[in-house]
Design a protein around this motif. Structure first.
Motif, PDB file in Angstrom:
ATOM      1  N   PHE A 125      72.022  69.884  35.530  1.00  0.00           N
ATOM      2  CA  PHE A 125      70.970  70.127  36.514  1.00  0.00           C
ATOM      3  C   PHE A 125      70.731  68.893  37.370  1.00  0.00           C
ATOM      4  CE2 PHE A 125      66.480  69.485  37.593  1.00  0.00           C
ATOM      5  CZ  PHE A 125      66.333  70.510  38.512  1.00  0.00           C
ATOM      6  N   ALA A 126      70.759  67.704  36.758  1.00  0.00           N
ATOM      7  CA  ALA A 126      70.483  66.467  37.494  1.00  0.00           C
ATOM      8  C   ALA A 126      71.503  66.218  38.592  1.00  0.00           C
ATOM      9  CB  ALA A 126      70.441  65.277  36.536  1.00  0.00           C
ATOM     10  N   ARG A 127      72.691  66.833  38.495  1.00  0.00           N
ATOM     11  CA  ARG A 127      73.716  66.654  39.537  1.00  0.00           C
ATOM     12  C   ARG A 127      73.567  67.667  40.675  1.00  0.00           C
ATOM     13  NH1 ARG A 127      76.966  65.470  34.921  1.00  0.00           N
ATOM     14  NH2 ARG A 127      77.819  67.571  34.816  1.00  0.00           N
ATOM     15  N   GLY A 142      68.017  68.545  41.523  1.00  0.00           N
ATOM     16  CA  GLY A 142      67.896  67.452  40.571  1.00  0.00           C
ATOM     17  C   GLY A 142      67.998  66.094  41.222  1.00  0.00           C
ATOM     18  N   GLN A 143      68.930  65.954  42.166  1.00  0.00           N
ATOM     19  CA  GLN A 143      69.098  64.677  42.859  1.00  0.00           C
ATOM     20  C   GLN A 143      67.864  64.327  43.683  1.00  0.00           C
ATOM     21  OE1 GLN A 143      71.920  62.357  42.956  1.00  0.00           O
ATOM     22  NE2 GLN A 143      72.091  63.468  41.021  1.00  0.00           N
ATOM     23  N   ARG A 144      67.289  65.335  44.352  1.00  0.00           N
ATOM     24  CA  ARG A 144      66.071  65.075  45.138  1.00  0.00           C
ATOM     25  C   ARG A 144      64.919  64.647  44.237  1.00  0.00           C
ATOM     26  NH1 ARG A 144      67.733  69.691  48.146  1.00  0.00           N
ATOM     27  NH2 ARG A 144      66.372  71.009  46.868  1.00  0.00           N
ATOM     28  N   ALA A 145      64.781  65.313  43.083  1.00  0.00           N
ATOM     29  CA  ALA A 145      63.696  64.963  42.164  1.00  0.00           C
ATOM     30  C   ALA A 145      63.848  63.537  41.649  1.00  0.00           C
ATOM     31  CB  ALA A 145      63.661  65.949  41.003  1.00  0.00           C
ATOM     32  N   LEU A 146      65.075  63.152  41.318  1.00  0.00           N
ATOM     33  CA  LEU A 146      65.309  61.806  40.808  1.00  0.00           C
ATOM     34  C   LEU A 146      65.079  60.748  41.882  1.00  0.00           C
ATOM     35  CD1 LEU A 146      68.526  62.445  38.668  1.00  0.00           C
ATOM     36  CD2 LEU A 146      66.247  61.918  37.808  1.00  0.00           C
ATOM     37  N   ALA A 147      65.402  61.093  43.125  1.00  0.00           N
ATOM     38  CA  ALA A 147      65.271  60.123  44.212  1.00  0.00           C
ATOM     39  C   ALA A 147      63.830  59.989  44.705  1.00  0.00           C
ATOM     40  CB  ALA A 147      66.185  60.529  45.371  1.00  0.00           C
ATOM     41  N   ARG A 148      63.137  61.119  44.811  1.00  0.00           N
ATOM     42  CA  ARG A 148      61.800  61.105  45.417  1.00  0.00           C
ATOM     43  C   ARG A 148      60.674  60.965  44.403  1.00  0.00           C
ATOM     44  NH1 ARG A 148      62.719  66.238  49.542  1.00  0.00           N
ATOM     45  NH2 ARG A 148      64.499  65.348  50.683  1.00  0.00           N
ATOM     46  N   GLY A 149      60.954  61.313  43.155  1.00  0.00           N
ATOM     47  CA  GLY A 149      59.903  61.235  42.152  1.00  0.00           C
ATOM     48  C   GLY A 149      59.014  62.473  42.180  1.00  0.00           C
ATOM     49  N   GLY A 150      57.739  62.295  41.918  1.00  0.00           N
ATOM     50  CA  GLY A 150      56.822  63.421  41.800  1.00  0.00           C
ATOM     51  C   GLY A 150      56.482  63.663  40.337  1.00  0.00           C
ATOM     52  N   LYS A 151      55.620  64.630  40.101  1.00  0.00           N
ATOM     53  CA  LYS A 151      55.186  64.896  38.729  1.00  0.00           C
ATOM     54  C   LYS A 151      56.132  65.821  37.981  1.00  0.00           C
ATOM     55  CE  LYS A 151      50.234  64.041  39.398  1.00  0.00           C
ATOM     56  NZ  LYS A 151      48.865  64.618  39.269  1.00  0.00           N
ATOM     57  N   CYS A 165      67.641  83.679  37.981  1.00  0.00           N
ATOM     58  CA  CYS A 165      67.397  82.565  37.064  1.00  0.00           C
ATOM     59  C   CYS A 165      65.908  82.481  36.773  1.00  0.00           C
ATOM     60  CB  CYS A 165      67.904  81.244  37.654  1.00  0.00           C
ATOM     61  SG  CYS A 165      67.006  80.740  39.138  1.00  0.00           S
ATOM     62  N   PHE A 166      65.595  81.890  35.634  1.00  0.00           N
ATOM     63  CA  PHE A 166      64.220  81.555  35.295  1.00  0.00           C
ATOM     64  C   PHE A 166      63.940  80.139  35.804  1.00  0.00           C
ATOM     65  CE2 PHE A 166      65.693  84.491  31.999  1.00  0.00           C
ATOM     66  CZ  PHE A 166      64.710  85.463  32.044  1.00  0.00           C
ATOM     67  N   VAL A 167      62.712  79.899  36.201  1.00  0.00           N
ATOM     68  CA  VAL A 167      62.325  78.565  36.681  1.00  0.00           C
ATOM     69  C   VAL A 167      61.400  77.944  35.639  1.00  0.00           C
ATOM     70  CG1 VAL A 167      61.256  77.228  38.517  1.00  0.00           C
ATOM     71  CG2 VAL A 167      62.555  79.304  39.070  1.00  0.00           C
ATOM     72  N   VAL A 168      61.851  76.843  35.056  1.00  0.00           N
ATOM     73  CA  VAL A 168      61.082  76.149  34.016  1.00  0.00           C
ATOM     74  C   VAL A 168      60.726  74.763  34.539  1.00  0.00           C
ATOM     75  CG1 VAL A 168      61.092  75.303  31.642  1.00  0.00           C
ATOM     76  CG2 VAL A 168      62.351  77.388  32.221  1.00  0.00           C
ATOM     77  N   ARG A 169      59.471  74.455  34.549  1.00  0.00           N
ATOM     78  CA  ARG A 169      59.037  73.163  35.076  1.00  0.00           C
ATOM     79  C   ARG A 169      59.040  72.095  33.981  1.00  0.00           C
ATOM     80  NH1 ARG A 169      58.155  73.839  40.096  1.00  0.00           N
ATOM     81  NH2 ARG A 169      57.783  71.603  40.318  1.00  0.00           N
ATOM     82  N   LEU A 176      62.873  64.106  33.040  1.00  0.00           N
ATOM     83  CA  LEU A 176      64.207  64.337  33.599  1.00  0.00           C
ATOM     84  C   LEU A 176      64.965  63.026  33.745  1.00  0.00           C
ATOM     85  CD1 LEU A 176      66.350  66.135  34.985  1.00  0.00           C
ATOM     86  CD2 LEU A 176      65.113  65.754  37.143  1.00  0.00           C
ATOM     87  N   ARG A 177      64.293  62.016  34.272  1.00  0.00           N
ATOM     88  CA  ARG A 177      64.932  60.710  34.454  1.00  0.00           C
ATOM     89  C   ARG A 177      65.311  60.100  33.101  1.00  0.00           C
ATOM     90  NH1 ARG A 177      61.474  58.927  37.747  1.00  0.00           N
ATOM     91  NH2 ARG A 177      62.660  59.299  39.655  1.00  0.00           N
TER      92      ARG A 177
END
Length: 290
Positions: free
Chosen positions: A113-115, A119-128, A73-77, A83-84
């Motif tokens: 992806f959010a599921r 994705g779940q960790r990013a939505l829960a913890r935040g970050g840039k 897979c490609f990783v796209v930031r 995302l939220r």
């Protein structure tokens, strides 16, 4: 004489390639204002006639996209705040990656992806930012367009049936003293009510209809059939960190399979099923002539 930045060239090149691919099957593409965060809005047409299906596109382009060969897979930031924001959309939003070297376009749907765990960790913890995995299997070609239409159809089917049903059922069951205890989520397509310690589950939309049809074939009541699906489903797949053990329905023997591949296969089956249910399985793809 000033030189035009490569980033600006890539932006126009990627948008042109996307519009050519999507308009080539008769879909209508509208370019959006850059400040909104989404690049394109697409309406799906079938045989020249509009359907109620649509989706947004966020475009990324690169001369050398980062490929994780191990995960294929490609990783796209993308920004976590984006995302939220996108995860709250009713319509699908596709992150599309344009590889300028090959001319290929790859995609991933943001709600899907959010599921995922990431994705779940990013939505829960935040970050840039968060890295979104865009599978090499998700190419914008005939199969990919059918799957995209399937995702749009699935989300539309859930949402169109959901809000009216939620409002009506909540009012009716409130009269019986039942309280909605789980916030309604269209992607789950069910409602859970409680009264004096006992709970009742209602399954809505296409999922509910398929459950009723399956219960007739098995000559069981919908409640009994649903209970059996839950019991058997929980025991049919055993999840590990990197691998899953999937029970072969014919032999009853558990077989080892890559967890990533298993999740991709299950998602693809759901997407293709949704596309064929609305008659979009015959979408044809015409490549842009070079």
């Amino acid at each position: 004489m000033p030189i035009r930045p490569r980033a600006h060239q890539l932006e126009d090149e990627s948008i042109g390639a996307l519009k050519s691919a999507l308009e080539g099957v008769g879909w209508v593409v509208e370019r959006l204002h850059k400040d909104y965060g989404e690049d394109l809005f697409v309406r799906i047409f079938k045989e020249g006639r509009p359907t109620p299906l649509s989706f947004f596109v966020q475009v990324k382009a690169s001369d050398a996209p980062s490929l994780n060969r191990k995960r294929q897979c490609f990783v796209v930031r993308v920004g976590v705040e984006h995302l939220r924001h996108w995860n709250g959309f009713w319509e699908p939003l596709f992150l599309m990656l344009y590889d300028a070297r090959s001319g290929e376009i790859y995609w991933e749907e943001i709600h899907c992806f959010a599921r995922t765990d990431t994705g779940q960790r990013a939505l829960a913890r935040g970050g840039k930012t968060v890295g979104v995995d865009v599978s090499v299997d998700n190419k914008l070609e005939r199969d990919g367009l059918v799957r995209i239409a399937g995702i749009a159809a699935g989300m539309f089917g859930r949402h169109s049936a959901s809000m009216e049903a939620v409002s009506l059922m909540t009012e009716l069951l409130a009269e019986e003293g039942m309280v909605l205890i789980d916030p309604f989520r269209p992607e789950v397509a069910c409602m859970i009510f409680e009264k004096e310690g006992s709970r009742r589950v209602y399954v809505l939309g296409p999922l509910g209809e398929r459950l009723r049809m399956a219960s007739r074939r098995s000559r069981e009541s919908p409640d009994a059939h649903f209970d059996r699906i839950i019991r058997e489903g929980l025991g049919s797949t055993r999840y590990g960190k990197k691998f899953v053990m999937v029970r072969n329905p014919k032999t009853g023997v558990f077989e080892r399979k890559s967890r990533l591949r298993h999740e991709r296969d299950m998602r693809k089956l759901r997407e293709m099923s949704s596309a064929h249910e609305i008659g979009l399985g015959d979408v044809s793809f015409r490549r842009r002539k070079s």
